[in-house]
Each structure stands twice: as structure tokens, then as C-alpha cells.
Design a protein around this motif. Sequence first.
Motif, PDB file in Angstrom:
ATOM      1  N   TYR A  50       0.796  -1.222   0.000  1.00 17.39           N
ATOM      2  CA  TYR A  50       0.000   0.000   0.000  1.00 17.39           C
ATOM      3  C   TYR A  50       0.837   1.284   0.000  1.00 17.39           C
ATOM      4  CZ  TYR A  50      -3.946  -3.041   0.601  1.00 17.39           C
ATOM      5  OH  TYR A  50      -4.891  -4.009   0.399  1.00 17.39           O
ATOM      6  N   TRP A  55      -6.342   0.985  -7.683  1.00 20.56           N
ATOM      7  CA  TRP A  55      -7.709   1.275  -7.242  1.00 20.56           C
ATOM      8  C   TRP A  55      -8.677   0.167  -7.662  1.00 20.56           C
ATOM      9  CZ3 TRP A  55      -9.367   4.229  -3.608  1.00 20.56           C
ATOM     10  CH2 TRP A  55      -8.660   5.376  -3.255  1.00 20.56           C
ATOM     11  N   PHE A  74      -7.898  -2.926  -5.526  1.00 25.30           N
ATOM     12  CA  PHE A  74      -8.381  -2.761  -4.168  1.00 25.30           C
ATOM     13  C   PHE A  74      -9.884  -3.005  -4.100  1.00 25.30           C
ATOM     14  CE2 PHE A  74      -9.769  -0.010  -0.579  1.00 25.30           C
ATOM     15  CZ  PHE A  74      -9.101  -0.673   0.431  1.00 25.30           C
ATOM     16  N   ASP A  94      -4.284  -9.885  -6.872  1.00 30.66           N
ATOM     17  CA  ASP A  94      -3.117  -9.286  -6.222  1.00 30.66           C
ATOM     18  C   ASP A  94      -1.891  -9.349  -7.128  1.00 30.66           C
ATOM     19  OD1 ASP A  94      -0.572  -9.675  -4.268  1.00 30.66           O
ATOM     20  OD2 ASP A  94      -2.107  -8.457  -3.264  1.00 30.66           O
TER      21      ASP A  94
END
Length: 410
Positions: A294, A340, A343, A388
Amino acid sequence: MKAFNGIMKTIGILISVFTAILIGIMLVYSGYVLYDNYYKGQVAFSSRELAQYRPDPEKDPKIEFKKLKKLNKDAVGWIQVFDTHIDYPIMQGSDNIEYVNKDPRGQSSLTGSIFLEAENQSDFSDLYNILYGHNMQNGAMFGDVRKFLDFKYFSKHKKGFLQTREGNYHLTFFACMQADAYDSIIYQVIHDNGNEYDDLVNYLKENSDIFIKRPEHKIIALSTCHNYETFGRVVLLAEAEDTFEVPPEVKEKIIKRTAEGHEKDADHWALLNLICVFLTLLTLLPVTQIRKKYRQYRVAKKICEQLKHYSSVEKTMDYDEENEIQKIRKQLNFFLKKIWIGFGIEIVVFLLSIIVFLRTEDIHKRMILRDQWTGWMILIFAIALLVDFILFRYRGERPTQEWLDELTEE
């Protein structure tokens, strides 16, 4: 110096991994303890799964009890107290210790079973029969027996039903008392009709907290602990009368036997499915790489702004340098958008894993390793890993700090 930095970096990674494993073990163990306490309390209640073994009182009891004995060869009866939680098979062990910590399937359990005094005849032919059960604070097992000390509760719950291999009995409660575990009169089996029966009835009349009438038939006693007192007991006493009629309360609760036994996945919950939910959460918030995952958004955005600022300043740049800057900026902007998107997808996937687990698993049931939903849970976890890997990995050119410093100096 580089070798030293490399060693320190490796040590840092190992410490992070060790810490993550330690935290994971602590979380799993804490969750297990909470689950175990909750599960022990819940499984003490008579479940739909267990009720499938209840003999059908409208059929031949000898045949019906053969089916019950498939659950446990030590099963000798089934007792119900209407409008309470008491609705259980009755076991009888070789002594009065065997089923204190053993469930109706014969498996180890702190909730135990409802069991008949070892000295009683297994066919309930004695004049005085004693049943034992734990006083569960949530009302399971014989937890409701202590409520009969309240006269209002007693007066509203006077009936029950006892099924045995030899026949069925109407139960009518006539007394409730507090006693001591070593009371030689209350805890003495009476096999035949004699003075002992009259002595017992007179003793109950004189010492019971509630005494309604003198019984005329055999007596069934339900005994349990009185709160947390070591030797304190609450004893509920019923008059048992032979019957061929089935009370309407019993007919309403008869559950037809189906293929849904304790061997089917619907009556389990799977540990691997819960682990998949946990791993999906770790993919969203990786313990060992949380800063790397992050912080890269902030770092990429910072570099992108530096390059944008440099391009906006009137400086002499050759064609290759300008193309290089624009190329890297484009790659970084694309990467920021991917983060984004990734996530958002990972949150959706994590929520999906929770929903699937809650809709398909029931932790009221006993735990198994896997079930028919485990493959889907693994697939959801794999999707989280794939997201991921694809969206949180920068695959463009990485500008070195030296190059950025050179641009700034220029």
C-alpha cells in the motif's frame, strides 16, 4: 556495506514472517477457544439431527429402538418434557461416570448425556428410576430442571413423555426439591413394591419445595446440579403411567427420518473453508508486505508528480529524455488506476468469501476438515491471489533515485 545491508534486509524479512506466523497462530487459537466454548454450549441442545433418531411412538417400540441403538447401543429410552429444552435420548453406562463426559454418540464431550442410574433396570421396570443430566446455564440438557423450583413455572410444565423399548409412559410431575448428592433416600433405587416406596413418598412430601400429590405409579426422578454448589442437587419427580396414546405435543414434534444424518455435509462446518476466508483477508491486508503493497501507491503517485512538475518547467530536454519521462508517467498512471481497481475487486472478493461461508456453513454443527463447498472457497481465495498478482505488481520501467535526482539537479 551492500552485503551488510542485504543481511539486515533478510533478517528484517525473517522477523516479519515469524511475527506474521506467530500472530496467525494466536488468532487461530483464540478463535478456536471462542468457538469451542460456544460450540459446547450449543451442541448440548437436542438438534434436528439428533431428533431423527427419536423413536416413533406410534410404531412398534422394539423395532424403533433398534434404529435408536444404531446411534448408540447404550440407548435405553427417550425423554421429553413439554415446552422445555429437555428432549433427549437416555443412555445407561456400566457406572454413573461413563456418560458424564460422553455425548449420545459415545464421543467425548463436557456436556455429557442424559443417563439412567446404572443400578436401575434398563427397561424402566423399577418403581423408582433416576435420570442424571448436567445443569447447563443456557438451558440445555437438564438446565431447565432448576426452573421447576419456581411454582409458576412448575404449574405450567407438568407433563412429559418417556419412551422405552418395552412401552411408553405419560409423565406427570408432582414434586420438586433441593437435595444433597449423598442423600441416601433420594439416590437409592427401589426395585419392587415395598416399604421403601412409601418411605420415599413420605420423605418427598416432607422435604420437597413443591409437592402436589401422592403418586400412584412408578416414579421417574430427573436430577441435576444446583448452580455451582459442589454437592447441591435439584430433583424433579414425575409419576410415570403406562400409555398407548401419543400426546399431541409429541405428534407435532415427530421428525421423519431422511438421508440428512450426521454423515452428510449439511450437518457439518468445514475448517478449511474458514481458513480460506482468513487467507483471503490476508491477501487484502498482507501482514508481511503491507507497507510494500500500500505504500507503493503513494510512492508511484509521488514520482508521477515529480515527473509532471519537471515536464512543466521550461528546461532543455532532448527528444529521448522527454519520451522516457512521458513513457514512465504513462506507466505509473496506469499502475495507479490498477491499484484502485484491484483494491475494489479484492474487497468484493473478500466479502463474497464471507457471504459464501455464512450461507453454506453452520458452526452450530460439528467441525470437519472440508466439505462440498471447499473447492469454491479455494477458488475465491485463488481469485484474490490472482488479482493481487496482476493488479498490484508494477511491470513498467522503474526510474532509479539517481535518475530522478539528476532531473531535479538539471
